[in-house]
Design an enzyme around this catalytic site. Structure first.
Site, PDB file in Angstrom:
ATOM      1  N   PHE A   1      54.755  38.293  37.121  1.00 23.41           N
ATOM      2  CA  PHE A   1      55.703  37.405  37.798  1.00 23.41           C
ATOM      3  C   PHE A   1      56.893  38.201  38.322  1.00 23.41           C
ATOM      4  CE2 PHE A   1      59.449  34.678  37.884  1.00 23.41           C
ATOM      5  CZ  PHE A   1      59.015  33.678  38.734  1.00 23.41           C
TER       6      PHE A   1
ATOM      7  N   GLU B   1      51.140  31.951  39.794  1.00 25.83           N
ATOM      8  CA  GLU B   1      51.392  32.893  38.689  1.00 25.83           C
ATOM      9  C   GLU B   1      52.050  32.180  37.513  1.00 25.83           C
ATOM     10  OE1 GLU B   1      50.873  35.837  36.491  1.00 25.83           O
ATOM     11  OE2 GLU B   1      50.477  36.334  38.593  1.00 25.83           O
TER      12      GLU B   1
ATOM     13  N   HIS C   1      38.780  36.133  19.757  1.00 27.58           N
ATOM     14  CA  HIS C   1      38.073  35.968  21.032  1.00 27.58           C
ATOM     15  C   HIS C   1      37.202  34.721  20.987  1.00 27.58           C
ATOM     16  CE1 HIS C   1      36.016  36.907  24.746  1.00 27.58           C
ATOM     17  NE2 HIS C   1      34.868  36.681  24.116  1.00 27.58           N
TER      18      HIS C   1
ATOM     19  N   LYS D   1      41.445  32.115  30.822  1.00 24.98           N
ATOM     20  CA  LYS D   1      42.306  33.193  31.317  1.00 24.98           C
ATOM     21  C   LYS D   1      41.742  33.807  32.596  1.00 24.98           C
ATOM     22  CE  LYS D   1      44.732  34.620  27.177  1.00 24.98           C
ATOM     23  NZ  LYS D   1      45.195  35.805  26.431  1.00 24.98           N
TER      24      LYS D   1
END
Length: 123
Positions: A32, A70, A87, A95
């Site tokens: 960002f 973003e 995970h 994601k």
């Protein structure tokens, strides 16, 4: 937001939350920061490149779209990270999808800038 916050009071509180989110993105999200700095650096070029209000809104709007996507991607990543560090296929997919959305917005911005630059240089 507290119940009963309507009108101006709602606007003030919403604005406060939005500023808090922008600060969080600045301090915690390198992508960002990079995109915001690039956007700010390109503002003067947009003034030269754009031949009127429509060109300017295309140039600035495409950059703002990148920043908005973003921010949404960062929100997705924060939620996934809050769930846990292990995970999981769906966490990874969420994601990856957020990242893909950022890439699409960057392609839009890049194409917009390239097309208007080409128009400026080659008529």
């Amino acid at each position: 937001m507290k119940p009963g916050h309507t009108g101006w009071r709602h606007l003030v509180h919403s604005t406060r939350y939005s500023i808090k989110g922008m600060k969080a993105a600045w301090f915690h999200e390198a992508a960002f920061r990079q995109e915001l700095v690039l956007f700010l650096l390109l503002l003067p070029l947009a003034g030269w490149l754009g031949d009127g209000p429509v060109d300017w809104i295309l140039l600035l709007g495409s950059g703002l779209v990148v920043l908005a996507v973003e921010l949404l991607n960062s929100a997705i990543e924060s939620i996934v990270d809050r769930i846990g560090p292990e995970h999981h296929e769906l966490s990874g997919r969420a994601k990856d999808l957020g990242s893909a959305a950022v890439m699409v917005s960057l392609l839009l911005a890049g194409l917009t800038w390239l097309l208007l630059l080409g128009q400026k240089l080659f008529g």
